[in-house]
Design a protein around this motif. Structure first.
Motif, PDB file in Angstrom:
ATOM      1  N   THR A 257       0.803  -1.219   0.000  1.00  0.00           N
ATOM      2  CA  THR A 257       0.000   0.000   0.000  1.00  0.00           C
ATOM      3  C   THR A 257       0.838   1.273   0.000  1.00  0.00           C
ATOM      4  N   LEU A 258       1.913   1.287   0.776  1.00  0.00           N
ATOM      5  CA  LEU A 258       2.701   2.505   0.947  1.00  0.00           C
ATOM      6  C   LEU A 258       3.871   2.648  -0.024  1.00  0.00           C
ATOM      7  N   ALA A 259       4.564   1.534  -0.279  1.00  0.00           N
ATOM      8  CA  ALA A 259       5.843   1.605  -0.992  1.00  0.00           C
ATOM      9  C   ALA A 259       5.775   2.266  -2.369  1.00  0.00           C
ATOM     10  N   PRO A 260       4.784   1.954  -3.227  1.00  0.00           N
ATOM     11  CA  PRO A 260       4.796   2.571  -4.564  1.00  0.00           C
ATOM     12  C   PRO A 260       4.764   4.101  -4.527  1.00  0.00           C
ATOM     13  N   LYS A 261       3.868   4.665  -3.711  1.00  0.00           N
ATOM     14  CA  LYS A 261       3.783   6.128  -3.639  1.00  0.00           C
ATOM     15  C   LYS A 261       4.992   6.725  -2.921  1.00  0.00           C
ATOM     16  N   LEU A 262       5.521   6.013  -1.924  1.00  0.00           N
ATOM     17  CA  LEU A 262       6.709   6.505  -1.232  1.00  0.00           C
ATOM     18  C   LEU A 262       7.893   6.546  -2.189  1.00  0.00           C
ATOM     19  N   LEU A 263       8.051   5.515  -2.989  1.00  0.00           N
ATOM     20  CA  LEU A 263       9.150   5.485  -3.951  1.00  0.00           C
ATOM     21  C   LEU A 263       9.001   6.618  -4.970  1.00  0.00           C
ATOM     22  N   ASN A 264       7.776   6.900  -5.392  1.00  0.00           N
ATOM     23  CA  ASN A 264       7.545   8.036  -6.297  1.00  0.00           C
ATOM     24  C   ASN A 264       8.025   9.341  -5.672  1.00  0.00           C
ATOM     25  N   LYS A 265       7.721   9.520  -4.387  1.00  0.00           N
ATOM     26  CA  LYS A 265       8.143  10.730  -3.683  1.00  0.00           C
ATOM     27  C   LYS A 265       9.666  10.821  -3.610  1.00  0.00           C
ATOM     28  N   LEU A 266      10.309   9.700  -3.294  1.00  0.00           N
ATOM     29  CA  LEU A 266      11.762   9.699  -3.202  1.00  0.00           C
ATOM     30  C   LEU A 266      12.391  10.016  -4.556  1.00  0.00           C
ATOM     31  N   GLN A 267      11.857   9.452  -5.620  1.00  0.00           N
ATOM     32  CA  GLN A 267      12.407   9.698  -6.948  1.00  0.00           C
ATOM     33  C   GLN A 267      12.219  11.151  -7.369  1.00  0.00           C
ATOM     34  N   LEU A 268      11.145  11.772  -6.877  1.00  0.00           N
ATOM     35  CA  LEU A 268      10.868  13.162  -7.229  1.00  0.00           C
ATOM     36  C   LEU A 268      11.758  14.125  -6.451  1.00  0.00           C
ATOM     37  N   HIS A 269      11.886  13.904  -5.141  1.00  0.00           N
ATOM     38  CA  HIS A 269      12.582  14.867  -4.283  1.00  0.00           C
ATOM     39  C   HIS A 269      14.005  14.457  -3.901  1.00  0.00           C
ATOM     40  N   ALA A 270      14.287  13.156  -3.950  1.00  0.00           N
ATOM     41  CA  ALA A 270      15.620  12.665  -3.580  1.00  0.00           C
ATOM     42  C   ALA A 270      16.003  11.543  -4.546  1.00  0.00           C
ATOM     43  N   PRO A 271      16.243  11.889  -5.815  1.00  0.00           N
ATOM     44  CA  PRO A 271      16.385  10.876  -6.870  1.00  0.00           C
ATOM     45  C   PRO A 271      17.560   9.920  -6.706  1.00  0.00           C
ATOM     46  N   ASP A 272      18.576  10.286  -5.918  1.00  0.00           N
ATOM     47  CA  ASP A 272      19.744   9.417  -5.764  1.00  0.00           C
ATOM     48  C   ASP A 272      19.690   8.568  -4.494  1.00  0.00           C
ATOM     49  N   THR A 273      18.597   8.670  -3.733  1.00  0.00           N
ATOM     50  CA  THR A 273      18.438   7.810  -2.568  1.00  0.00           C
ATOM     51  C   THR A 273      17.923   6.437  -3.007  1.00  0.00           C
ATOM     52  N   THR A 274      18.045   5.470  -2.120  1.00  0.00           N
ATOM     53  CA  THR A 274      17.614   4.099  -2.399  1.00  0.00           C
ATOM     54  C   THR A 274      16.667   3.639  -1.302  1.00  0.00           C
ATOM     55  N   LEU A 275      15.614   2.944  -1.695  1.00  0.00           N
ATOM     56  CA  LEU A 275      14.667   2.384  -0.737  1.00  0.00           C
ATOM     57  C   LEU A 275      14.876   0.884  -0.656  1.00  0.00           C
ATOM     58  N   ASP A 276      15.249   0.389   0.526  1.00  0.00           N
ATOM     59  CA  ASP A 276      15.469  -1.042   0.762  1.00  0.00           C
ATOM     60  C   ASP A 276      14.364  -1.542   1.686  1.00  0.00           C
ATOM     61  N   ILE A 277      13.471  -2.369   1.153  1.00  0.00           N
ATOM     62  CA  ILE A 277      12.343  -2.882   1.928  1.00  0.00           C
ATOM     63  C   ILE A 277      12.651  -4.313   2.350  1.00  0.00           C
ATOM     64  N   VAL A 278      12.656  -4.555   3.658  1.00  0.00           N
ATOM     65  CA  VAL A 278      12.912  -5.898   4.185  1.00  0.00           C
ATOM     66  C   VAL A 278      11.650  -6.414   4.876  1.00  0.00           C
ATOM     67  N   THR A 279      11.559  -7.721   5.031  1.00  0.00           N
ATOM     68  CA  THR A 279      10.363  -8.332   5.617  1.00  0.00           C
ATOM     69  C   THR A 279      10.520  -8.471   7.134  1.00  0.00           C
ATOM     70  N   PRO A 280       9.427  -8.685   7.850  1.00  0.00           N
ATOM     71  CA  PRO A 280       9.519  -8.861   9.303  1.00  0.00           C
ATOM     72  C   PRO A 280      10.421 -10.009   9.728  1.00  0.00           C
ATOM     73  N   SER A 281      10.516 -11.043   8.921  1.00  0.00           N
ATOM     74  CA  SER A 281      11.367 -12.179   9.294  1.00  0.00           C
ATOM     75  C   SER A 281      12.848 -11.900   9.049  1.00  0.00           C
ATOM     76  N   ASP A 282      13.164 -10.786   8.368  1.00  0.00           N
ATOM     77  CA  ASP A 282      14.563 -10.450   8.086  1.00  0.00           C
ATOM     78  C   ASP A 282      15.252  -9.765   9.254  1.00  0.00           C
ATOM     79  N   VAL A 283      14.474  -9.154  10.149  1.00  0.00           N
ATOM     80  CA  VAL A 283      15.069  -8.312  11.188  1.00  0.00           C
ATOM     81  C   VAL A 283      14.459  -8.634  12.555  1.00  0.00           C
TER      82      VAL A 283
END
Length: 312
Positions: free
Chosen positions: A110-136
């Motif tokens: 629900t959140l990630a697609p729009k959040l990634l759009n925002k990051l690409q618009l305002h902070a294009p060189d940042t990276t979004l790393d999404i991990v699952t609950p079992s990873d951490v």
């Protein structure tokens, strides 16, 4: 006890030992030798006049005194680390920061697609790393290894900061040719076959049993209040798998409404209101006190909050 005579490194040793309950692992965490950690444990025992860790058939176990000290020591160290964090400015357009977010399948969908759009618009060189609950683990979040955890949480350590993202209800998603659409009621719902989707948290869940209502979660707990039980044909831990199963089979997927709405324009899917009341649930984001005053983290929290408002 005169605190001026205490080696403050011993507090770090104590914190790590009580988390790991193992001298070797604690030494590895702090990048010191095992003999050095063993010596630290010996000094702690002398200082506190307590064994701290006692060897049992289940391994090293903290004493009652150690259990009392653990949250206090953890709080002191987190406060100190937070206070000493450098206060750097953050320029989104120039940043190459990696934002690491633990998100449940539901939150990521629900959140990630729009959040990634925002990051690409305002902070294009940042990276979004999404991990699952079992990873951490909670420790990874608390230590700032993960910027944010977004999920539903029952119990949280008091040290975490948190913010409510939204409340969500439940909808039923079916194939547009499913005959249940013609007369969708509690009776027809119970006669149909269903797909169960997990509520996810930290750690991995193993195995599901349709008869174990206590483990099945919101939908089945709501039905149990009416003395009813649905016929579960398939278990999955992924909302999009559930949706595709419903689309290909005459199965009902009862899932959070914001996930269902992702598919609202699909011609072969029909979204229906649940034919019985299901209590809404809350989605929260939590983060470490070590990151609370970090300028880049403050900016990230603002972006997530804005995306959440757009999706209300």
């Amino acid at each position: 006890m005169n605190i001026n005579k205490i080696d403050l490194n011993l507090l770090v040793y104590l914190d790590t030992l009580l988390r790991e309950c193992n001298v070797t692992r604690a030494a590895n965490q702090l990048s010191i030798t095992q003999p050095a950690m063993s010596n630290g444990l010996k000094r702690l025992r002398n200082l506190l006049n307590d064994p701290i860790l006692v060897r049992t058939s289940d391994g090293m176990v903290p004493t009652e005194r150690a259990k009392e000290l653990q949250p206090v020591i953890r709080g002191v160290l987190l406060t100190l680390e937070e206070t000493l964090q450098p206060n750097r400015d953050f320029e989104p357009s120039k940043s190459r920061r990696v934002f690491r977010i633990m998100a449940s399948d539901y939150a990521a969908s629900t959140l990630a697609p729009k959040l990634l759009n925002k990051l690409q618009l305002h902070a294009p060189d940042t990276t979004l790393d999404i991990v699952t609950p079992s990873d951490v683990t909670f420790h990874d979040v608390e230590n700032g290894k993960v910027d944010m955890a977004i999920n539903r949480f029952d119990n949280l350590p008091q040290s975490f900061h948190q913010k409510r993202i939204w409340k969500d209800s439940f909808s039923c998603l079916v194939n547009s040719n499913n005959p249940v659409i013609e007369n969708f009621s509690l009776d027809s719902y119970l006669k149909a076959r269903h797909i169960w989707v997990s509520k996810t948290g930290f750690g991995v869940g193993v195995g599901m049993d349709p008869a174990d209502i206590q483990k099945l979660g919101w939908v089945d707990e709501a039905l149990a209040k009416f003395g009813k039980q649905r016929n579960i044909a398939s278990f999955t831990r992924n909302y999009h798998v559930a949706i595709h199963l419903a689309k290909e089979q005459n199965l009902i997927a009862t899932l959070p409404s914001k996930v269902a709405k992702i598919y609202q324009n699909s011609a072969d899917i029909k979204i229906l209101d649940a034919p019985f009341p299901i209590a809404p649930f809350e989605l929260d984001m939590i983060w470490s006190p070590l990151l609370h005053r970090d300028a880049s983290h403050i900016w990230l929290r603002q972006q997530i909050s804005e995306v959440a408002q757009e999706l209300q």
